[in-house]
Design a protein around this motif. Sequence first.
Motif, PDB file in Angstrom:
ATOM      1  N   TYR A 138       0.842  -1.197   0.000  1.00 13.17           N
ATOM      2  CA  TYR A 138       0.000   0.000   0.000  1.00 13.17           C
ATOM      3  C   TYR A 138       0.877   1.246   0.000  1.00 13.17           C
ATOM      4  O   TYR A 138       1.834   1.345   0.763  1.00 13.17           O
ATOM      5  CB  TYR A 138      -0.868  -0.030   1.248  1.00 13.17           C
ATOM      6  N   ARG A 171      -3.621   3.583  -2.265  1.00  9.44           N
ATOM      7  CA  ARG A 171      -4.009   2.441  -3.094  1.00  9.44           C
ATOM      8  C   ARG A 171      -2.944   1.354  -3.014  1.00  9.44           C
ATOM      9  O   ARG A 171      -1.852   1.566  -2.486  1.00  9.44           O
ATOM     10  CB  ARG A 171      -4.230   2.845  -4.546  1.00  9.44           C
ATOM     11  N   VAL A 172      -3.286   0.168  -3.528  1.00 10.70           N
ATOM     12  CA  VAL A 172      -2.363  -0.954  -3.463  1.00 10.70           C
ATOM     13  C   VAL A 172      -1.652  -1.129  -4.798  1.00 10.70           C
ATOM     14  O   VAL A 172      -2.211  -0.851  -5.872  1.00 10.70           O
ATOM     15  CB  VAL A 172      -3.072  -2.272  -3.062  1.00 10.70           C
ATOM     16  N   ILE A 222     -10.712  -7.645  -3.554  1.00 13.67           N
ATOM     17  CA  ILE A 222     -10.256  -6.330  -3.101  1.00 13.67           C
ATOM     18  C   ILE A 222      -9.889  -5.469  -4.311  1.00 13.67           C
ATOM     19  O   ILE A 222      -9.294  -5.951  -5.277  1.00 13.67           O
ATOM     20  CB  ILE A 222      -9.039  -6.492  -2.164  1.00 13.67           C
ATOM     21  N   LEU A 280     -10.217  -0.361   2.542  1.00 11.79           N
ATOM     22  CA  LEU A 280      -9.826  -1.032   1.296  1.00 11.79           C
ATOM     23  C   LEU A 280     -10.736  -2.212   0.974  1.00 11.79           C
ATOM     24  O   LEU A 280     -10.795  -2.651  -0.174  1.00 11.79           O
ATOM     25  CB  LEU A 280      -8.380  -1.529   1.387  1.00 11.79           C
TER      26      LEU A 280
END
Length: 444
Positions: free
Chosen positions: A110, A114-115, A307, A371
């Motif tokens: 992360y 955001r990832v 996710i 998330l």
Amino acid sequence: MQEYDIIVLGTGLKECILSSILSMHGKRVLHIDKNPYFGGEIASITPLEQLYKRFKCPNPPSPSMGRGKDWNVDLIPKFFLVNGPMIQLLVHTDVMRYLDFKVIEGSYVYRAGRVHTVPATEEDALHSDLLGMFDKRRFRKLLHFILNFEVGDHRTHQDINPKETTTRDLFKHFDLGPEVMEFAVHAMALQHSEDSLDQPCTESIKRIRVYLESMARVKSSPYLYPVNGLGELPQGFARLSAEHGGTYMVNRLVDEIVIEDGKVAGVKSQGDLFRCQQLICGASYVPHSVKRVGRVIRVICILNHPIKHTQEASSCHIIIPQAQLHRKSDVSISMVSCTHNVASEGMYIATVITTIETSNPEREVQPALELLQPILQKFVSIKNLVVPSEDGAKSQIFVTRSYDATTDFETEFEDIKDMYHRITGTEFCFAEARRETPEDSEEN
């Protein structure tokens, strides 16, 4: 009255591993658990209705969650690094034959809301937006250095003194800044605080190398997870112990741990006395022999969607480095789904885990929960992190540490090695844990 060399209380993973290895060494082992199921803290709960009951939920599961018997929910989910020591242990003991594994589909980190995919290959590094144009080439050089590094071979050191060069200095040597160091140390070396940055770099190199070698073997991520959940794992080691003469008694209360002259002498259980020379147990059996060193929060979340920004992965691992949330320790997310036979069709189980740092633990994990939205149901668990208050040398009572906030098995394996050394007086090695097969007997 029956006599044993060792009595083990509790069927947690570490207790079952030690029981099986000691049984393989010819020790007479009796294993007692007060619960009717295997696994202890690390048990898998099924059916889903039982999980709701365990967490005292006022309403039953929604019909949209499917059949309750399709669910196996780990209370403490952890992933296996493909090239890590726990997989090696499973192979050497041949417990792998009892289990089926599937690869976790993605490994993410992360940053800034955001990832991102962890860039652990040259191709990923080339396309990663975590690396600037010049950093891409420098990072590839670092990865090449790590994969070729050998402590005893000075030709692989490239003017780096592994005993004196810190992890921070290692990244400076390759002209890589703090942003690159952040994801490499936290999401690849899986070190959950900044403490390692100012320590000799050999440990970080070793851990990143395990990550890279694991990634090279399965491509999509370095992690494996057992089909049907972690609950199969303690049972696999219990079978191994039973093959070598170990005796198991579950759903049996422990009345008393018998002490004579300051040393364990036996266990009384439901009126029966079992004598022993040594005792291995989880902390719940000896609450006055452990001390609290922290607290851990785990939030199990039921989802009906993958996710976001994980390429629709049906399973994944996400690290939120502590600096991203202005914390001292990382927050982790592990997600599995029906592809691992732990949830009904189209459903997902995501667990958020971290070490508690404030008086409001749920607020600490809120960024991670965001998330995962929308969340159908969540189950919050807050546990003390405890360690034994003495090493067992005098009492011959050896207590396992409770499970920490990491999502891999590195610290659990270190605890197993440490306990094995204290129990037997010898260092653990994989050769000692190797199960003899019929082919081995024929060769001998």
